[in-house]
Design a protein around this motif. Structure first.
Motif, mmCIF file in Angstrom:
data_model
loop_
_atom_site.group_PDB
_atom_site.id
_atom_site.type_symbol
_atom_site.label_atom_id
_atom_site.label_comp_id
_atom_site.label_asym_id
_atom_site.label_seq_id
_atom_site.Cartn_x
_atom_site.Cartn_y
_atom_site.Cartn_z
ATOM 1 N N LEU A 1 9.767 1.298 10.526
ATOM 2 C CA LEU A 1 8.136 1.211 10.427
ATOM 3 C C LEU A 1 7.250 -0.134 10.151
ATOM 4 O O LEU A 1 6.335 -0.281 10.767
ATOM 5 C CB LEU A 1 7.662 2.039 8.923
ATOM 6 C CG LEU A 1 8.280 3.636 9.072
ATOM 7 C CD1 LEU A 1 8.195 4.225 7.498
ATOM 8 C CD2 LEU A 1 7.339 4.349 9.995
ATOM 9 N N PRO A 2 7.954 -1.195 9.548
ATOM 10 C CA PRO A 2 7.143 -2.428 9.595
ATOM 11 C C PRO A 2 6.765 -2.998 10.973
ATOM 12 O O PRO A 2 5.746 -3.674 11.133
ATOM 13 C CB PRO A 2 8.044 -3.317 8.676
ATOM 14 C CG PRO A 2 8.889 -2.186 7.650
ATOM 15 C CD PRO A 2 9.030 -1.170 8.763
ATOM 16 N N PRO B 1 0.057 -5.501 12.569
ATOM 17 C CA PRO B 1 0.497 -6.750 11.658
ATOM 18 C C PRO B 1 -0.236 -6.817 10.158
ATOM 19 O O PRO B 1 0.341 -7.112 9.303
ATOM 20 C CB PRO B 1 0.108 -7.894 12.422
ATOM 21 C CG PRO B 1 0.049 -7.547 13.956
ATOM 22 C CD PRO B 1 -0.413 -6.122 14.004
ATOM 23 N N PHE B 2 -1.404 -6.485 10.252
ATOM 24 C CA PHE B 2 -2.205 -6.635 8.938
ATOM 25 C C PHE B 2 -1.812 -5.639 7.892
ATOM 26 O O PHE B 2 -2.159 -5.658 6.676
ATOM 27 C CB PHE B 2 -3.583 -6.688 9.006
ATOM 28 C CG PHE B 2 -4.418 -5.514 9.505
ATOM 29 C CD1 PHE B 2 -5.005 -4.653 8.626
ATOM 30 C CD2 PHE B 2 -4.638 -5.329 10.953
ATOM 31 C CE1 PHE B 2 -5.603 -3.243 9.171
ATOM 32 C CE2 PHE B 2 -5.386 -4.188 11.321
ATOM 33 C CZ PHE B 2 -5.940 -3.168 10.615
ATOM 34 N N LYS B 3 -1.152 -4.536 8.256
ATOM 35 C CA LYS B 3 -0.495 -3.271 7.462
ATOM 36 C C LYS B 3 0.989 -3.634 7.107
ATOM 37 O O LYS B 3 1.637 -2.976 6.667
ATOM 38 C CB LYS B 3 -0.934 -1.965 7.936
ATOM 39 C CG LYS B 3 -2.448 -1.643 7.825
ATOM 40 C CD LYS B 3 -2.566 -0.226 8.106
ATOM 41 C CE LYS B 3 -4.060 -0.017 8.382
ATOM 42 N NZ LYS B 3 -3.983 1.524 8.668
ATOM 43 N N ARG B 4 1.582 -4.457 7.740
ATOM 44 C CA ARG B 4 3.081 -4.730 7.816
ATOM 45 C C ARG B 4 3.499 -4.995 6.401
ATOM 46 O O ARG B 4 4.629 -4.102 5.993
ATOM 47 C CB ARG B 4 3.463 -5.984 8.641
ATOM 48 C CG ARG B 4 5.103 -6.060 8.955
ATOM 49 C CD ARG B 4 5.283 -6.856 10.126
ATOM 50 N NE ARG B 4 4.962 -5.973 11.158
ATOM 51 C CZ ARG B 4 4.501 -6.716 12.294
ATOM 52 N NH1 ARG B 4 4.319 -8.067 12.503
ATOM 53 N NH2 ARG B 4 4.320 -5.990 13.261
ATOM 54 N N CYS C 1 6.157 -2.442 4.110
ATOM 55 C CA CYS C 1 7.442 -2.992 3.646
ATOM 56 C C CYS C 1 7.389 -2.442 2.174
ATOM 57 O O CYS C 1 8.386 -1.950 1.612
ATOM 58 C CB CYS C 1 7.614 -4.481 3.694
ATOM 59 S SG CYS C 1 7.863 -4.950 5.297
ATOM 60 N N ASP C 2 6.195 -2.869 1.320
ATOM 61 C CA ASP C 2 5.979 -2.035 -0.123
ATOM 62 C C ASP C 2 6.409 -0.606 -0.313
ATOM 63 O O ASP C 2 6.999 -0.422 -1.199
ATOM 64 C CB ASP C 2 4.961 -2.989 -0.328
ATOM 65 C CG ASP C 2 4.618 -4.286 -0.798
ATOM 66 O OD1 ASP C 2 5.614 -4.968 -0.509
ATOM 67 O OD2 ASP C 2 3.464 -4.926 -0.668
ATOM 68 N N VAL C 3 5.639 0.060 0.563
ATOM 69 C CA VAL C 3 5.791 1.298 0.480
ATOM 70 C C VAL C 3 7.294 1.744 0.718
ATOM 71 O O VAL C 3 7.973 2.738 -0.017
ATOM 72 C CB VAL C 3 5.001 2.226 1.519
ATOM 73 C CG1 VAL C 3 5.210 3.752 1.609
ATOM 74 C CG2 VAL C 3 3.419 1.843 1.089
ATOM 75 N N LEU C 4 7.981 1.313 1.723
ATOM 76 C CA LEU C 4 9.230 1.485 2.040
ATOM 77 C C LEU C 4 10.142 1.109 0.722
ATOM 78 O O LEU C 4 11.256 2.018 0.266
ATOM 79 C CB LEU C 4 9.855 0.859 3.298
ATOM 80 C CG LEU C 4 9.564 1.135 4.824
ATOM 81 C CD1 LEU C 4 10.142 0.251 5.719
ATOM 82 C CD2 LEU C 4 10.526 2.421 4.655
#
Length: 156
Positions: A132-133, A138-141, A145-148
């Motif tokens: 997913l990342p 890029p601005f939501k990467r 990572c945090d949601v994962l």
């Protein structure tokens, strides 16, 4: 940009029986980026209801075809790139503050229908969570990572 508020929003990490995550390509972009269903909350709407509404609006999947496994323990923010701030949401927001939900899909792939009254995705697929990342803009990467990390113990 720092003076602008975050837009209240919600997102869904939708898992199939194989543990893969639903992602779609936005209809309004030619980028090869893929994202999970998400969007802004209506005034007075709670995050869970908004997430399920967004899922149905974007994928045709009704709330009866998903099981909500968990809600994120906190909200996650992302900032828009400066060149998009004035273009999205009439320039009123700097980004979004999202509550995320981990859900299991109870339906079949054939039931997913992107041809909704207001389509947002042009294509969809199932992806491995760890990918997913690298798939998102890029601005939501960092958000992905945090949601994962938030849902990792429940994903397996």
């Amino acid at each position: 940009m720092d003076h602008l508020p975050y837009r209240p929003a919600a997102g869904i990490m939708l898992l199939n029986t194989a543990g893969q995550v639903f992602v779609g390509q936005r209809i309004d972009s030619t980028l090869e980026a893929w994202q999970m269903p998400q969007g802004g909350l209506d005034p007075g709407e709670d995050a869970r209801a908004g997430a399920l509404r967004e899922l149905e609006e974007e994928t045709g999947i009704p709330p009866t075809r998903v099981e909500v496994v968990a809600a994120s323990s906190r909200t996650f923010d992302y900032d828009l790139p400066p060149d998009l701030v004035g273009k999205l949401w009439k320039g009123r927001y700097r980004g979004q503050r999202q509550t995320w939900f981990l859900c299991r899909y109870l339906g079949r792939d054939e039931e997913i229908d992107l041809a909704t009254p207001h389509p947002e995705f042009r294509s969809w697929k199932w992806a491995e969570p760890g990918q997913l990342p690298e798939m998102i803009v890029p601005f939501k990467r960092q958000l992905y990572c945090d949601v994962l990390a938030e849902f990792a113990p429940l994903i397996g």
